[in-house]
Motif scaffolding. Structure first.
Motif, PDB file in Angstrom:
ATOM      1  N   ILE A 116       0.843  -1.199   0.000  1.00 37.62           N
ATOM      2  CA  ILE A 116       0.000   0.000   0.000  1.00 37.62           C
ATOM      3  C   ILE A 116       0.879   1.251   0.000  1.00 37.62           C
ATOM      4  CG2 ILE A 116      -1.675   1.340   1.351  1.00 37.62           C
ATOM      5  CD1 ILE A 116      -2.761  -1.409   2.347  1.00 37.62           C
ATOM      6  N   GLY A 117       1.951   1.195   0.799  1.00 38.20           N
ATOM      7  CA  GLY A 117       2.872   2.322   0.874  1.00 38.20           C
ATOM      8  C   GLY A 117       3.529   2.604  -0.462  1.00 38.20           C
ATOM      9  N   ALA A 118       3.981   1.550  -1.150  1.00 38.83           N
ATOM     10  CA  ALA A 118       4.633   1.728  -2.448  1.00 38.83           C
ATOM     11  C   ALA A 118       3.688   2.392  -3.445  1.00 38.83           C
ATOM     12  CB  ALA A 118       5.104   0.379  -2.983  1.00 38.83           C
ATOM     13  N   PHE A 119       2.409   2.009  -3.391  1.00 40.85           N
ATOM     14  CA  PHE A 119       1.425   2.565  -4.326  1.00 40.85           C
ATOM     15  C   PHE A 119       1.044   4.000  -3.953  1.00 40.85           C
ATOM     16  CE2 PHE A 119      -3.071   3.278  -5.487  1.00 40.85           C
ATOM     17  CZ  PHE A 119      -2.945   3.215  -6.866  1.00 40.85           C
ATOM     18  N   VAL A 120       0.633   4.186  -2.693  1.00 45.64           N
ATOM     19  CA  VAL A 120       0.158   5.508  -2.252  1.00 45.64           C
ATOM     20  C   VAL A 120       1.282   6.548  -2.293  1.00 45.64           C
ATOM     21  CG1 VAL A 120      -0.764   6.820  -0.288  1.00 45.64           C
ATOM     22  CG2 VAL A 120      -1.691   4.554  -0.838  1.00 45.64           C
ATOM     23  N   LEU A 121       2.451   6.167  -1.779  1.00 41.15           N
ATOM     24  CA  LEU A 121       3.575   7.107  -1.773  1.00 41.15           C
ATOM     25  C   LEU A 121       4.062   7.402  -3.183  1.00 41.15           C
ATOM     26  CD1 LEU A 121       5.524   5.730   1.326  1.00 41.15           C
ATOM     27  CD2 LEU A 121       4.039   7.740   1.219  1.00 41.15           C
ATOM     28  N   GLY A 122       3.890   6.434  -4.085  1.00 42.38           N
ATOM     29  CA  GLY A 122       4.228   6.674  -5.489  1.00 42.38           C
ATOM     30  C   GLY A 122       3.346   7.753  -6.096  1.00 42.38           C
ATOM     31  N   LEU A 123       2.044   7.733  -5.732  1.00 45.45           N
ATOM     32  CA  LEU A 123       1.127   8.768  -6.209  1.00 45.45           C
ATOM     33  C   LEU A 123       1.500  10.135  -5.638  1.00 45.45           C
ATOM     34  CD1 LEU A 123      -2.334   6.933  -5.963  1.00 45.45           C
ATOM     35  CD2 LEU A 123      -0.993   7.415  -8.028  1.00 45.45           C
ATOM     36  N   ILE A 124       1.891  10.142  -4.355  1.00 50.30           N
ATOM     37  CA  ILE A 124       2.308  11.395  -3.726  1.00 50.30           C
ATOM     38  C   ILE A 124       3.564  11.941  -4.422  1.00 50.30           C
ATOM     39  CG2 ILE A 124       3.243  12.406  -1.593  1.00 50.30           C
ATOM     40  CD1 ILE A 124       1.395  10.476  -0.052  1.00 50.30           C
ATOM     41  N   ALA A 125       4.495  11.040  -4.724  1.00 50.67           N
ATOM     42  CA  ALA A 125       5.725  11.456  -5.416  1.00 50.67           C
ATOM     43  C   ALA A 125       5.404  12.043  -6.788  1.00 50.67           C
ATOM     44  CB  ALA A 125       6.670  10.271  -5.559  1.00 50.67           C
ATOM     45  N   LEU A 126       4.457  11.426  -7.475  1.00 47.73           N
ATOM     46  CA  LEU A 126       4.085  11.861  -8.824  1.00 47.73           C
ATOM     47  C   LEU A 126       3.498  13.276  -8.822  1.00 47.73           C
ATOM     48  CD1 LEU A 126       3.769  11.004 -11.830  1.00 47.73           C
ATOM     49  CD2 LEU A 126       1.491  10.170 -11.230  1.00 47.73           C
ATOM     50  N   HIS A 127       2.677  13.566  -7.819  1.00 51.01           N
ATOM     51  CA  HIS A 127       1.963  14.849  -7.800  1.00 51.01           C
ATOM     52  C   HIS A 127       2.631  15.937  -6.954  1.00 51.01           C
ATOM     53  CE1 HIS A 127      -1.304  12.044  -9.092  1.00 51.01           C
ATOM     54  NE2 HIS A 127      -1.604  13.074  -9.870  1.00 51.01           N
ATOM     55  N   PHE A 128       3.390  15.515  -5.929  1.00 51.95           N
ATOM     56  CA  PHE A 128       3.943  16.508  -4.997  1.00 51.95           C
ATOM     57  C   PHE A 128       5.460  16.435  -4.828  1.00 51.95           C
ATOM     58  CE2 PHE A 128      -0.416  15.500  -3.634  1.00 51.95           C
ATOM     59  CZ  PHE A 128      -1.014  16.746  -3.759  1.00 51.95           C
ATOM     60  N   GLY A 129       6.092  15.384  -5.344  1.00 47.01           N
ATOM     61  CA  GLY A 129       7.542  15.251  -5.228  1.00 47.01           C
ATOM     62  C   GLY A 129       7.950  14.327  -4.082  1.00 47.01           C
ATOM     63  N   TYR A 130       9.203  13.903  -4.117  1.00 48.26           N
ATOM     64  CA  TYR A 130       9.690  12.933  -3.132  1.00 48.26           C
ATOM     65  C   TYR A 130       9.881  13.539  -1.741  1.00 48.26           C
ATOM     66  CZ  TYR A 130      10.287   9.552  -6.861  1.00 48.26           C
ATOM     67  OH  TYR A 130      10.036   8.671  -7.885  1.00 48.26           O
ATOM     68  N   GLU A 131      10.095  14.840  -1.650  1.00 47.96           N
ATOM     69  CA  GLU A 131      10.194  15.467  -0.317  1.00 47.96           C
ATOM     70  C   GLU A 131       8.893  15.252   0.450  1.00 47.96           C
ATOM     71  OE1 GLU A 131      10.980  16.954  -3.130  1.00 47.96           O
ATOM     72  OE2 GLU A 131      13.050  17.684  -2.972  1.00 47.96           O
ATOM     73  N   SER A 132       7.763  15.392  -0.244  1.00 47.91           N
ATOM     74  CA  SER A 132       6.456  15.179   0.389  1.00 47.91           C
ATOM     75  C   SER A 132       6.271  13.735   0.834  1.00 47.91           C
ATOM     76  CB  SER A 132       5.333  15.573  -0.586  1.00 47.91           C
ATOM     77  OG  SER A 132       5.402  16.945  -0.899  1.00 47.91           O
ATOM     78  N   VAL A 133       6.837  12.806   0.060  1.00 42.57           N
ATOM     79  CA  VAL A 133       6.758  11.383   0.419  1.00 42.57           C
ATOM     80  C   VAL A 133       7.349  11.152   1.811  1.00 42.57           C
ATOM     81  CG1 VAL A 133       7.733   9.094  -0.100  1.00 42.57           C
ATOM     82  CG2 VAL A 133       6.725  10.477  -1.927  1.00 42.57           C
ATOM     83  N   TYR A 134       8.505  11.735   2.060  1.00 34.67           N
ATOM     84  CA  TYR A 134       9.184  11.497   3.335  1.00 34.67           C
ATOM     85  C   TYR A 134       8.567  12.302   4.476  1.00 34.67           C
ATOM     86  CZ  TYR A 134      12.347   8.737   0.608  1.00 34.67           C
ATOM     87  OH  TYR A 134      12.851   7.769  -0.220  1.00 34.67           O
TER      88      TYR A 134
END
Length: 397
Positions: free
Chosen positions: A352-370
């Protein structure tokens, strides 16, 4: 103190069967972490796939593990833990070899799905057998030491894999990982059978207890939330480091990560057994969350490595503690079910994390992921403290 000392001498943890399982587990997880770290780069750089498609390689692997995991406790009971360990290792090895020959992306997805099945069986079997053979009075320390095999693989997998692809090629990497798995198969030959459950009358229908250990579910649920946060490191760290111009330091990140885990593990395991799990879990959450927030704000090599130290301490304190709590929540002969339950939830959290955080990375960037992952870790800490306080209150009344 003298009696405790004598007891520990009579009940050693580092027996020959324990050591053989330890090295088998290292091999399995080196392959796992090595592929998780480099396959996204392989998909993007060699197969010309998108970031989202690269993320599927992790999701598909975990999907199969999640589907099979609830059945592994029953499978191990029926077929035997050692027998299924050997079968799983042989087929996991074959899957590892096949990476060298399979290039179409669809074929790679199928291979990842199949390998995930055997990964789920192997990891349930190894941890379950380890829980059976360590002394009950030293289970916190024993399973903590066993988790060091995974901790070593956390650094060795990415370290070996990144070094090989930077100096040679992905084909050479697949050969190296196959050789390491052969070593893992050989060390498993002296693995013990583990506790053999009492055979009951054969039931025509599967019950909830045949798939999950009910008492381990609350602990496993918290473990899944930790996994959801950790998916940010497991699935996206190499891509994030590449984006920041720090890909060459990604292996050093995992080196610091593992070094901190290994240095603190003997202390935290002893603290778990002698003082109680909260003395390990609460600091673990704090360090883990701080490390993820530091990753979101990293602006140099030093801050990148400091974040690795914080995440390493937190992860190394949390996951073995929750694994041990899951096993301790039930009867000794149900260790396989408790282990399967914990990993089912943990793998689900990763997927779930790989999928949801991937969407966050796509729209908001990897800083937002962390940042999101760090905030989640703080939230789970609060949830754990509420649950712990409630249990403490119930035990007093």
């Amino acid at each position: 103190m003298k009696e405790v000392s004598n007891l520990e001498k009579k009940e050693p943890i580092w027996t020959k069967p324990f050591v053989s399982l330890f090295f088998t587990n290292i091999s399995v997880f080196i392959v796992f972490y090595g592929l998780v770290t480099t396959l996204p780069l392989y998909a993007i750089g060699v197969l010309n796939r998108t970031d989202e498609e690269a993320g599927l390689l992790m999701t598909v692997f975990l999907l199969s593990a999640i589907v099979v995991r609830p059945f592994t406790g029953k499978i191990l009971d029926i077929a035997g833990k050692r027998k299924m360990l050997w079968i799983g290792l042989a087929l996991y090895l074959i899957c590892t070899v096949l990476y060298y020959f399979i290039q179409p992306f669809a074929g790679l997805l199928v291979l990842r799905f199949v390998q995930g099945i055997w990964f789920s069986i192997i990891t349930t079997a190894t941890l379950s057998i380890a829980a059976d053979i360590v002394p009950i009075t030293r289970r916190g320390a024993g399973l903590g030491y066993f988790s060091m095999s995974t901790n070593l693989a956390v650094v060795l997998g990415p370290l070996i894999a990144l070094a090989v692809i930077q100096s040679y090629s992905f084909d050479v990497l697949f050969v190296v990982l196959s050789i390491l798995m052969i070593v893992g198969v050989l060390t498993s030959l002296s693995a013990p059978a583990g506790v053999i459950p009492v055979k009951n009358d054969v039931k025509s229908k599967l019950s909830f207890g045949d798939l999950f250990e009910k008492r381990a579910v609350p602990v496993a649920f918290l473990g899944s939330l930790i996994a959801l946060s950790y998916a940010s490191v497991l699935s996206y760290l190499s891509i994030y480091a590449q984006e920041k111009g720090l890909l060459a330091l990604a292996s050093s990140f995992f080196l610091v990560f593992a070094a901190v885990m290994l240095l603190t593990r003997p202390f935290t395991g002893r603290l778990f057994d002698e003082k109680g799990p909260q003395y390990v879990i609460i600091p673990g959450f704090i360090f883990f969350a701080i490390g993820l927030v530091l990753l979101a704000n990293m602006d140099s090599a030093i801050s990148f490595l400091i974040a690795g130290a914080f995440v390493g301490f937190g992860y190394g304190a949390l996951v073995p503690s929750f694994q041990t709590l899951a096993v301790q929540s039930t009867k000794h002969e149900r260790s396989g079910y408790a282990t399967a339950t914990f990993f089912t939830f943990f793998d689900s959290g990763l997927a779930i994390g790989a999928f949801v955080l991937g969407l966050i990375a796509l729209h908001f960037g990897y800083e937002s992921v962390y940042l999101v992952s760090g905030a989640l870790a703080f939230a789970v800490l609060i949830l754990y403290m509420v649950i712990h306080r409630k249990k403490k209150h119930e035990s007093l009344t």
